[in-house]
Design a protein around this motif. Structure first.
Motif, PDB file in Angstrom:
ATOM      1  N   ALA C  36     -26.626  48.471 -12.796  1.00 49.23           N
ATOM      2  CA  ALA C  36     -26.118  49.100 -11.578  1.00 49.23           C
ATOM      3  C   ALA C  36     -27.135  48.863 -10.470  1.00 49.23           C
ATOM      4  O   ALA C  36     -28.337  48.741 -10.746  1.00 49.23           O
ATOM      5  CB  ALA C  36     -25.924  50.603 -11.796  1.00 49.23           C
ATOM      6  N   ARG C  39     -30.931  50.281 -10.296  1.00 48.28           N
ATOM      7  CA  ARG C  39     -31.155  50.913 -11.597  1.00 48.28           C
ATOM      8  C   ARG C  39     -32.637  50.941 -11.978  1.00 48.28           C
ATOM      9  O   ARG C  39     -33.096  51.874 -12.604  1.00 48.28           O
ATOM     10  CB  ARG C  39     -30.343  50.162 -12.662  1.00 48.28           C
ATOM     11  N   GLY C  43     -34.765  51.783  -7.502  1.00 48.88           N
ATOM     12  CA  GLY C  43     -34.230  53.135  -7.400  1.00 48.88           C
ATOM     13  C   GLY C  43     -35.242  54.208  -7.720  1.00 48.88           C
ATOM     14  O   GLY C  43     -35.076  55.367  -7.333  1.00 48.88           O
ATOM     15  N   VAL C  44     -36.289  53.859  -8.440  1.00 51.44           N
ATOM     16  CA  VAL C  44     -37.167  54.902  -8.987  1.00 51.44           C
ATOM     17  C   VAL C  44     -38.640  54.717  -8.608  1.00 51.44           C
ATOM     18  O   VAL C  44     -39.512  55.339  -9.199  1.00 51.44           O
ATOM     19  CB  VAL C  44     -37.051  54.977 -10.527  1.00 51.44           C
ATOM     20  N   ASP C  78     -28.489  54.012   8.282  1.00 49.61           N
ATOM     21  CA  ASP C  78     -28.952  55.198   7.557  1.00 49.61           C
ATOM     22  C   ASP C  78     -30.455  55.259   7.761  1.00 49.61           C
ATOM     23  O   ASP C  78     -31.118  54.209   7.804  1.00 49.61           O
ATOM     24  CB  ASP C  78     -28.631  55.045   6.064  1.00 49.61           C
ATOM     25  N   GLN C  83     -39.982  58.863   6.526  1.00 52.70           N
ATOM     26  CA  GLN C  83     -40.846  59.844   7.192  1.00 52.70           C
ATOM     27  C   GLN C  83     -42.151  59.148   7.562  1.00 52.70           C
ATOM     28  O   GLN C  83     -42.922  58.794   6.672  1.00 52.70           O
ATOM     29  CB  GLN C  83     -41.186  61.004   6.250  1.00 52.70           C
ATOM     30  N   TYR C 149     -33.949  55.220  -3.711  1.00 58.32           N
ATOM     31  CA  TYR C 149     -32.566  54.975  -4.133  1.00 58.32           C
ATOM     32  C   TYR C 149     -31.616  55.014  -2.940  1.00 58.32           C
ATOM     33  O   TYR C 149     -30.704  54.203  -2.811  1.00 58.32           O
ATOM     34  CB  TYR C 149     -32.132  55.991  -5.198  1.00 58.32           C
ATOM     35  N   ARG C 150     -31.896  55.944  -2.048  1.00 60.22           N
ATOM     36  CA  ARG C 150     -31.060  56.046  -0.849  1.00 60.22           C
ATOM     37  C   ARG C 150     -31.183  54.773  -0.004  1.00 60.22           C
ATOM     38  O   ARG C 150     -30.202  54.283   0.561  1.00 60.22           O
ATOM     39  CB  ARG C 150     -31.497  57.266  -0.045  1.00 60.22           C
ATOM     40  N   THR C 153     -29.282  52.012  -1.690  1.00 58.85           N
ATOM     41  CA  THR C 153     -27.851  52.270  -1.480  1.00 58.85           C
ATOM     42  C   THR C 153     -27.431  51.895  -0.061  1.00 58.85           C
ATOM     43  O   THR C 153     -26.367  51.299   0.158  1.00 58.85           O
ATOM     44  CB  THR C 153     -27.541  53.754  -1.751  1.00 58.85           C
ATOM     45  N   ARG C 156     -27.168  48.204   0.175  1.00 54.06           N
ATOM     46  CA  ARG C 156     -25.964  47.757  -0.535  1.00 54.06           C
ATOM     47  C   ARG C 156     -24.715  48.015   0.303  1.00 54.06           C
ATOM     48  O   ARG C 156     -23.876  47.125   0.482  1.00 54.06           O
ATOM     49  CB  ARG C 156     -25.825  48.489  -1.882  1.00 54.06           C
ATOM     50  N   ARG C 157     -24.615  49.214   0.843  1.00 52.08           N
ATOM     51  CA  ARG C 157     -23.393  49.575   1.573  1.00 52.08           C
ATOM     52  C   ARG C 157     -23.247  48.749   2.840  1.00 52.08           C
ATOM     53  O   ARG C 157     -22.148  48.331   3.222  1.00 52.08           O
ATOM     54  CB  ARG C 157     -23.401  51.065   1.905  1.00 52.08           C
ATOM     55  N   GLU C 168     -21.261  44.874 -10.086  1.00 49.11           N
ATOM     56  CA  GLU C 168     -22.154  45.619 -10.966  1.00 49.11           C
ATOM     57  C   GLU C 168     -21.653  45.479 -12.403  1.00 49.11           C
ATOM     58  O   GLU C 168     -20.469  45.287 -12.644  1.00 49.11           O
ATOM     59  CB  GLU C 168     -22.212  47.086 -10.539  1.00 49.11           C
ATOM     60  N   ALA C 255     -40.608  67.332   1.570  1.00 49.44           N
ATOM     61  CA  ALA C 255     -40.213  68.507   2.348  1.00 49.44           C
ATOM     62  C   ALA C 255     -39.783  69.667   1.449  1.00 49.44           C
ATOM     63  O   ALA C 255     -39.911  70.829   1.821  1.00 49.44           O
ATOM     64  CB  ALA C 255     -39.083  68.136   3.310  1.00 49.44           C
ATOM     65  N   ASN C 256     -39.240  69.388   0.263  1.00 42.64           N
ATOM     66  CA  ASN C 256     -38.811  70.478  -0.620  1.00 42.64           C
ATOM     67  C   ASN C 256     -39.974  71.059  -1.420  1.00 42.64           C
ATOM     68  O   ASN C 256     -39.771  71.911  -2.280  1.00 42.64           O
ATOM     69  CB  ASN C 256     -37.699  70.004  -1.554  1.00 42.64           C
ATOM     70  N   ALA C 307     -40.687  56.097 -15.413  1.00 42.93           N
ATOM     71  CA  ALA C 307     -41.216  54.772 -15.102  1.00 42.93           C
ATOM     72  C   ALA C 307     -40.030  53.847 -14.887  1.00 42.93           C
ATOM     73  O   ALA C 307     -38.980  54.021 -15.493  1.00 42.93           O
ATOM     74  CB  ALA C 307     -42.081  54.272 -16.248  1.00 42.93           C
TER      75      ALA C 307
END
Lengths: 460, 98, 377
Positions: C36, C39, C43-44, C78, C83, C149-150, C153, C156-157, C168, C255-256, C307
């Motif tokens: 995907a 993946r 993404g990580v 997007d 930041q 990941y965002r 994405t 990709r979009r 995929e 931020a969280n 990882a």
């Protein structure tokens, strides 16, 4: 020191396995997150039976059996380590936290017996203070003698809902209502399993409980839908549809329950294969008849391997204990099979009655209809956000997680995982089996950074 | 939401919540003791600042997170209450400095 | 529908960005991703948007990429969670400070001024939670971090909106020169049938070596699995992304309130399954570094280690550019631990090569031919 068998969890399955493995001469270490053996079902059974006979009586004969099982376990010679939180399992090694210290134990075989969790009952308003799971309320009652107020409403489905209602009333409490989400058609569908169920005692137990409730003035609403809890900073009312009417009950405690499912966190962490069980609407780790998982050296027993209840868990645990002894070369196959025969007979009898319950209490609406419903309680992610992530190409739970952080909070996806899979399956029109589940990474539970930073292997 | 308690022979335990004295029973989890004491909020959520109380009481939901004896993010339902324990509410919605 | 002009192999950030830039240049593009999009590494990863401390060869690419990051929304519609918090590499010793001053001087001779040396006082002001005894730091004020990941994405979009077809769950199983095709080109086999294209771009990350070997230009790529750690939310105590000269570290607070700790310590990667195993001994070193720099971390709780599988070259810079054996084949891989920030720019340079035969920035240092062994030359 290397143990022949390391068991995670000291509920009926873990204790049963430890007893049988010890009988065959294996060295056994049991790591238990709780402070005393018993698991959730026989939680703190030793203290309750020893100090408060009256409360033990109220909790029923099953609890008394738990006390006997714990005694057998205590006498088995298995090493029991309470307050031990397992955070990682690797080939032949279990890492755990004891107090604030990380340690590890080497193991010939590892049995995961971490039981069930309540199916997350994701409804609008379920994050409000004053909404609790039935298991949670039962723990308050069992462990702390806390009886909820008379305005309490129990909502959902499943035998535990009635069991808890009965326990609250037996403790001298009162209840406003039971709001059952089981559609009336289910009772007909379930009826074909009745002959099997009648022989097992499930049904008579259930009916006895129901009649007791009516006598004590508990309102019972059946076949309801569209549950929603409202309130500003706490639960103030439960709304639902009943016989075509909108009903509102004013209440400060809504108790939700919709059955239990295997706690798959540890079996996912260890990358065991899982299969979808459509009858119980949940994933189950794949095991053979003895509890061997798809990963060599790993075993699974009890409700964590598939929901069967405490008696089945104990029998399954004992079978796994025998198999561990066989695998370690302490008993031969013939001996194992001979000792297993009565356990298998007991298991088969227990399984007969479950078809009725499975059909009757299948979850009625695992996927929240309303987009505003919070699914991930930790990160406050709604069903609508998850649907949108799927719409823009999130094919599975791990993509949705990466995109939304859904399932990345402190609960590590325990509360939202099943619903995230269900929503994606529904949106994409495929079975949950094809969707899969969150990849679970260590630590199994959040643990102090300092403990891992200072961890040395073999500190056990 | 309020609870009444069955009579007990259990010893009484004193601890503090946000500096206020609270009485519990020996064997209570911190979460149970606070619910019995009528505490209406254990924490506020990091994103939306919503109040939360325990949901599952069995170590699954992590809505009972509290600061216990100076250590944040501890599961109140998994920790047994002890004499002199200092427990604090976990307000995670505070302004984030950037 | 006819054959595409370009087939991109690999649906990570660089694959998606290459597809996007080629589509912007008016080319017909299809992308093959065996699992995907996003993946693995894309993404990580830790999400660092960092010019700070880059290999000198990468600096021109990184600086152009940074310009693109500052208006990333214009490129992909997007903000990618970008930041611009700044990045600081804390010095542990006077020797580190000396090396930092030399580095800044060399960058200035190259015409770059984004890195600065700061002293202990400014460091204290920027990182009040830092432990004592650090003489200063290297800083790049415009750096920051984004959501990996965002970001992938979004690329990709945007690529899809420009007509790129993304497949995929469809792996390229073989790549061959297509003799039947007029003017050359490639046949790319997949279990779901072959694709044909004039050009192929190898963005297969840790798996890219298979393609190179098949085309007669083997590369010493290694599958790495940089390990990351994230904590439960903590009270805010640090804004910039923090690194350290004394030990590998990448440290930031979101931020969280959650804190992410990385540093490129590798677990074990399995290319057949795409799965990774953690190495707790190495993680422990990484966490001790974080605790040493920020004593407040002694009270942190870890929620998750993970990882992602990445491709890593022995000289720690990627392969970017045309194949040395096969006309029409291009490579962009081997970015391990520092490819995310370059995401917007590498695809642009590959699109340059495909469209014009040359790219706006010199890619000589990234040529695949640098790995050609003696007896082959």
């Amino acid at each position: 020191m290397k143990q022949d068998l390391v068991i995670v969890g000291a509920g009926p399955a873990g204790m049963g396995a430890a007893i049988e493995a010890r009988r065959a001469g294996l060295s056994v270490l049991v790591l238990d997150e709780q402070s005393a053996p018993g698991g959730q079902i026989y939680r703190q059974v030793e203290r309750v039976t020893l100090t408060e006979t009256a409360r033990a009586d109220r909790l029923g004969p099953d609890y008394a059996h738990g006390a006997a099982l714990v005694r057998e376990f205590r006498d088995s010679g298995a090493e029991y380590l309470p307050g031990a939180m397992v955070w990682q399992i690797e080939a032949g090694k279990v890492w755990y936290l004891s107090g604030d210290r990380a340690a590890s134990a080497d193991a010939g075989q590892i049995l995961m017996a971490t039981g069930a969790i309540e199916r997350p009952m994701t409804r609008k308003g379920w994050t409000l203070p004053g909404v609790m799971s039935a298991g949670g309320v039962q723990i308050l009652l069992k462990s702390s003698g806390m009886i909820p107020g008379a305005d309490t409403v129990l909502a959902g489905s499943g035998p535990l809902l009635y069991l808890i209602a009965g326990q609250i009333l037996a403790a001298g409490g009162r209840l406003q209502a039971i709001v059952e989400t089981v559609p009336s058609s289910r009772y007909l569908a379930a009826a074909r399993h009745l002959p099997a169920a009648l022989g097992t005692g499930y049904l008579s137990k259930g009916l006895a409980m129901l009649m007791g409730l009516r006598r004590k003035g508990v309102q019972i609403y059946r076949g309801v839908s569209d549950l929603e809890v409202t309130g500003r900073d706490r639960a103030e009312a439960l709304h639902f549809r009943h016989k075509g009417q909108a009903v509102t009950l004013t209440t400060s405690l809504v108790v939700l329950h919709e059955g239990v499912i295997p706690n798959q966190q540890i079996t996912r962490l260890t990358e065991c294969a899982h299969d979808w069980n459509p009858a119980q609407d949940c994933f189950e780790p794949r095991t053979d008849d003895w509890g061997n998982a798809s990963v060599p050296g790993l075993m699974i027993a009890g409700d964590g391997a598939g929901i069967g209840g405490a008696w089945a868990a104990e029998a399954g645990g004992r079978l796994a204990g025998l198999e561990a002894a066989r695998a370690a070369g302490r008993i031969d196959t013939t001996t194992r099979d001979a000792q297993a025969a009565p356990l298998r007979a007991r298991l088969n009898a227990l399984i007969r009655g479950r078809g009725f319950l499975e059909v009757l209490y299948a979850p009625s609406a695992p996927v929240p209809k309303d987009d505003a419903t919070i699914v991930c309680r930790c990160e406050e992610i709604t069903a609508g956000q998850i649907r949108e992530a799927v719409a823009i190409g999130g094919l599975g739970p791990n993509q949705v997680k990466s995109y939304l952080r859904c399932g990345m909070g402190p609960c590590q996806g325990r509360m939202c995982g099943p619903v995230v899979t269900a929503i994606i399956a529904e949106e994409r029109g495929v079975s949950p089996d094809a969707i899969g589940y969150f990849r679970i990474r260590p630590p199994l539970k959040p643990i102090p950074l300092a403990a891992i930073a200072n961890a040395e292997p073999g500190d056990g | 939401m309020s609870f009444t308690r069955t009579p007990t022979a259990a010893r009484s335990v004193q601890f503090s919540f946000d500096g206020m004295p609270v009485q519990a029973r020996e064997g209570d989890s911190v979460a149970a003791a606070l619910l019995a004491a009528g505490i209406d909020r254990f924490r506020t959520t990091p994103k939306q600042g919503k109040p939360r109380l325990p949901y599952c009481m069995m170590g699954i939901c992590f809505d009972c997170l509290l600061e216990i004896d100076g250590e944040a993010n501890r599961q109140g339902c998994m920790v047994e209450v002890r004499d002199g324990m200092q427990v604090r509410r976990q307000d995670q919605s505070r302004e984030v400095r950037l | 529908m006819g054959s595409p002009d370009v087939v991109v192999i690999g649906g990570g950030l660089h694959g998606c960005a290459t597809a996007l830039h080629c589509a912007r240049a008016g080319l017909q593009v299809e992308l093959l991703e065996r699992e995907a999009v996003g993946r693995h590494a894309s993404g990580v990863n830790a999400g660092g948007v960092r010019q700070l401390g880059r290999h000198y060869s990468e600096v021109p690419l990184s600086v152009l990429a940074m310009q693109m990051w500052r208006s990333i929304g214009d490129l992909v519609d997007d903000d990618c969670g970008f930041q611009p918090s700044g990045q600081i590499k804390v010095a542990g010793t006077e020797a580190h400070m000396e090396a930092n001053r030399a580095r800044v001087a060399r960058l200035q001779t190259m015409g770059f001024a984004h890195e600065e040396v700061i002293g202990a006082d400014e460091l204290r002001a920027l990182l009040p939670a830092l432990s004592d005894g650090h003489p200063g730091a290297l800083i790049s004020r415009q750096d920051g971090f984004a959501n990996p990941y965002r970001t992938t994405t979004a690329f990709r979009r945007k690529a899809q909106s420009l007509g790129v077809r993304i497949h995929e769950g469809r792996a390229a199983t073989a790549l061959t020169r297509d003799g039947a095709r007029e003017g050359g080109g490639f046949r790319i086999d997949t279990a779901q049938g072959p694709l044909r294209a004039a050009r192929v771009v190898n963005c297969a990350g840790a798996w890219a070596g298979t393609i190179c070997a098949a085309m007669g230009e083997p590369v010493p790529i290694r599958a790495a699995a940089p390990m990351m750690t994230i904590t439960a939310p903590m009270a805010p105590f640090v804004s910039p992304v923090v690194g350290f000269s004394g030990a590998p570290l990448s440290f930031k607070q979101f931020a969280n309130g959650t804190v992410m700790i990385g540093g490129g310590y590798s677990g074990e990667a399995d290319l057949d399954t795409g799965l990774t195993r953690l190495r707790h001994d190495r993680l422990a070193v990484n966490l001790r570094t974080a605790m040493d720099l920020f004593p407040v971390m002694a009270g942190a709780r870890i929620v998750r280690h993970w990882a992602g599988v990445e491709g890593e070259m022995p000289d720690a810079i990627p392969v970017i550019g045309p194949s040395s054996t096969t006309e029409g084949l291009f490579h962009a891989f081997g970015f391990s631990a520092h490819g995310f920030q370059l995401g917007p720019v590498v695809g642009l340079l590959i699109a340059d090569l495909i469209q014009q035969g040359r790219s706006r920035l010199n890619l000589a240092d990234f040529a695949i031919s640098r790995f050609r062994t003696q007896d082959e030359t």
